[in-house]
Design an enzyme around this catalytic site. Structure first.
Site, short mmCIF file in Angstrom:
data_model
loop_
_atom_site.label_atom_id
_atom_site.label_comp_id
_atom_site.label_asym_id
_atom_site.label_seq_id
_atom_site.Cartn_x
_atom_site.Cartn_y
_atom_site.Cartn_z
CG ASP A 216 -2.08 1.03 1.03
OD1 ASP A 216 -2.58 1.16 -0.10
OD2 ASP A 216 -2.46 1.68 2.01
N GLY B 58 -0.99 9.48 -10.81
CA GLY B 58 -1.31 10.01 -9.49
C GLY B 58 -0.75 11.40 -9.27
CE1 TYR B 59 -2.83 13.72 -4.96
CE2 TYR B 59 -2.36 11.41 -4.49
CZ TYR B 59 -3.20 12.50 -4.44
OH TYR B 59 -4.44 12.37 -3.85
CG ASP B 60 4.27 9.86 -10.31
OD1 ASP B 60 4.31 9.75 -9.07
OD2 ASP B 60 4.42 8.88 -11.08
CE LYS C 164 7.21 7.05 -10.04
NZ LYS C 164 5.88 6.77 -10.50
CG HIS D 22 6.97 5.49 -2.96
ND1 HIS D 22 7.09 6.22 -4.14
CD2 HIS D 22 5.71 5.01 -2.96
CE1 HIS D 22 5.94 6.18 -4.80
NE2 HIS D 22 5.09 5.45 -4.10
#
Length: 155
Positions: free
Chosen positions: A34, A114-116, A136, A141
């Site tokens: 997650d 997403g928020y990239d 990347k 993460h």
């Protein structure tokens, strides 16, 4: 494909729900993750709600919702976090990956999701969405968490 409900209140609990579902329904050891974005100025929101922060599961809507909430805020510190749950031989192991960065005031770049387009990792001057995916995938993460998982499995 089954959409496993993410009803936990942490990344670790949601990852465990997923790995446990697979184990209980298929009898297989597995890992699941997650992930999400945590923004300091928003008390670590969106966090576990990253994929549905605005109330809907839509990357563009969620990104715009986040930017609107951050309008006028000077603290732009944030991080992407992943927690992997490995269910192996009846035991649960966790591996965490975190990359620190900042949030831009407007999106840029077309890679990623997403928020990239608004996340700039520390030490870089481009967003994840402006990076080549190969770059990347070395520093993200998820990559950091996977490196820990792989090292554990090699033992």
């Amino acid at each position: 494909m089954v959409d496993i409900p993410e009803t936990g209140n942490t990344f670790a609990k949601n990852a465990t729900l997923k790995s446990t579902y697979v184990f209980e329904n298929f009898g297989l050891d597995c890992f699941a993750d997650d992930s999400g974005l945590e923004v300091d100025a928003l008390n670590n929101e969106p966090g576990i709600y990253s994929a549905r922060y605005s109330g809907v599961k839509n990357d563009t809507v969620n990104l715009e919702f986040l930017l609107k909430k951050m309008d006028g805020l000077t603290n732009r510190k944030a991080r992407f976090k992943t927690v992997i749950s490995l269910l192996k031989n009846g035991e649960n192991y966790f591996f965490e990956g975190i990359i620190e960065g900042t949030i831009r005031t407007a999106p840029s770049g077309t890679n990623g999701f997403g928020y990239d387009p608004i996340f700039v990792p520390n030490g870089y001057d481009v967003t994840f969405a402006e990076m080549e995916m190969s770059e990347k995938n070395k520093i993200s993460h998820r990559a950091l968490a996977m490196q820990k998982l792989i090292a554990f499995l090699k033992k």
